[in-house]
Design a protein around this motif. Structure first.
Motif, mmCIF file in Angstrom:
data_model
loop_
_atom_site.group_PDB
_atom_site.id
_atom_site.type_symbol
_atom_site.label_atom_id
_atom_site.label_comp_id
_atom_site.label_asym_id
_atom_site.label_seq_id
_atom_site.Cartn_x
_atom_site.Cartn_y
_atom_site.Cartn_z
ATOM 1 N N UNK A 1 0.843 -1.174 0.000
ATOM 2 C CA UNK A 1 0.000 0.000 0.000
ATOM 3 C C UNK A 1 0.894 1.245 0.000
ATOM 4 N N UNK A 2 0.565 2.194 -0.822
ATOM 5 C CA UNK A 2 1.305 3.440 -0.907
ATOM 6 C C UNK A 2 0.898 4.361 0.236
ATOM 7 N N UNK A 3 1.879 4.836 0.978
ATOM 8 C CA UNK A 3 1.604 5.773 2.065
ATOM 9 C C UNK A 3 1.486 7.180 1.495
ATOM 10 N N UNK A 4 0.520 7.915 1.971
ATOM 11 C CA UNK A 4 0.322 9.289 1.525
ATOM 12 C C UNK A 4 0.301 10.209 2.746
ATOM 13 N N UNK A 5 0.686 11.479 2.578
ATOM 14 C CA UNK A 5 0.680 12.396 3.728
ATOM 15 C C UNK A 5 -0.687 12.506 4.397
ATOM 16 N N UNK A 6 -1.753 12.330 3.638
ATOM 17 C CA UNK A 6 -3.086 12.419 4.222
ATOM 18 C C UNK A 6 -3.356 11.377 5.287
ATOM 19 N N UNK A 7 -2.619 10.270 5.234
ATOM 20 C CA UNK A 7 -2.839 9.216 6.231
ATOM 21 C C UNK A 7 -2.267 9.578 7.592
ATOM 22 N N UNK A 8 -1.441 10.624 7.662
ATOM 23 C CA UNK A 8 -0.869 10.989 8.949
ATOM 24 C C UNK A 8 -1.452 12.291 9.491
ATOM 25 N N UNK A 9 -2.556 12.730 8.915
ATOM 26 C CA UNK A 9 -3.222 13.922 9.425
ATOM 27 C C UNK A 9 -3.664 13.663 10.858
ATOM 28 N N UNK A 10 -3.627 14.683 11.695
ATOM 29 C CA UNK A 10 -4.043 14.477 13.084
ATOM 30 C C UNK A 10 -5.527 14.131 13.182
ATOM 31 N N UNK A 11 -5.826 13.344 14.168
ATOM 32 C CA UNK A 11 -7.215 12.994 14.449
ATOM 33 C C UNK A 11 -7.805 14.109 15.309
ATOM 34 N N UNK A 12 -8.825 14.769 14.804
ATOM 35 C CA UNK A 12 -9.432 15.873 15.533
ATOM 36 C C UNK A 12 -10.798 15.450 16.065
ATOM 37 N N UNK A 13 -11.094 15.884 17.264
ATOM 38 C CA UNK A 13 -12.397 15.617 17.849
ATOM 39 C C UNK A 13 -13.367 16.677 17.355
ATOM 40 N N UNK A 14 -14.557 16.254 16.978
ATOM 41 C CA UNK A 14 -15.530 17.217 16.481
ATOM 42 C C UNK A 14 -16.100 18.074 17.600
ATOM 43 N N UNK A 15 -16.151 17.546 18.765
ATOM 44 C CA UNK A 15 -16.641 18.294 19.928
ATOM 45 C C UNK A 15 -15.445 18.492 20.863
ATOM 46 N N UNK A 16 -15.716 18.558 22.125
ATOM 47 C CA UNK A 16 -14.636 18.669 23.104
ATOM 48 C C UNK A 16 -13.989 17.309 23.333
ATOM 49 N N UNK A 17 -12.746 17.344 23.751
ATOM 50 C CA UNK A 17 -12.052 16.103 24.084
ATOM 51 C C UNK A 17 -12.692 15.532 25.348
ATOM 52 N N UNK A 18 -13.008 14.239 25.339
ATOM 53 C CA UNK A 18 -13.569 13.631 26.554
ATOM 54 C C UNK A 18 -12.607 13.814 27.742
#
Length: 67
Positions: free
Chosen positions: A1-18
């Motif tokens: 599988x080819x790795x792309x920069x988009x795969x390392x984008x940070x995971x953002x919470x849509x609301x507040x962090x639990x």
């Protein structure tokens, strides 16, 4: 599988962090600091050199270079 920069984008919470995750992240930072303070200065320097090389390797991969 080819790795792309988009795969390392940070995971953002849509609301507040639990609260449980926020508390856990603070605890991890605290323990990492405590662990680092317990290292012998020579060991800390060797570890820093190792991590520097590792970070360069992963940076090259992120940029699409085969290191």
């Amino acid at each position: 599988m080819l790795e792309t920069p988009g795969r390392i984008e940070p995971c953002l919470f849509e609301e507040q962090i639990p609260a449980e995750l926020a508390d856990l992240s603070v605890e991890i930072q605290r323990e990492a600091t405590r662990l680092g303070q317990g290292l012998h200065p020579d060991s800390a320097a060797e570890l820093a050199d190792f991590v520097r090389v590792m970070n360069c390797y992963h940076s090259y991969l992120t940029e699409g270079h085969n290191a």
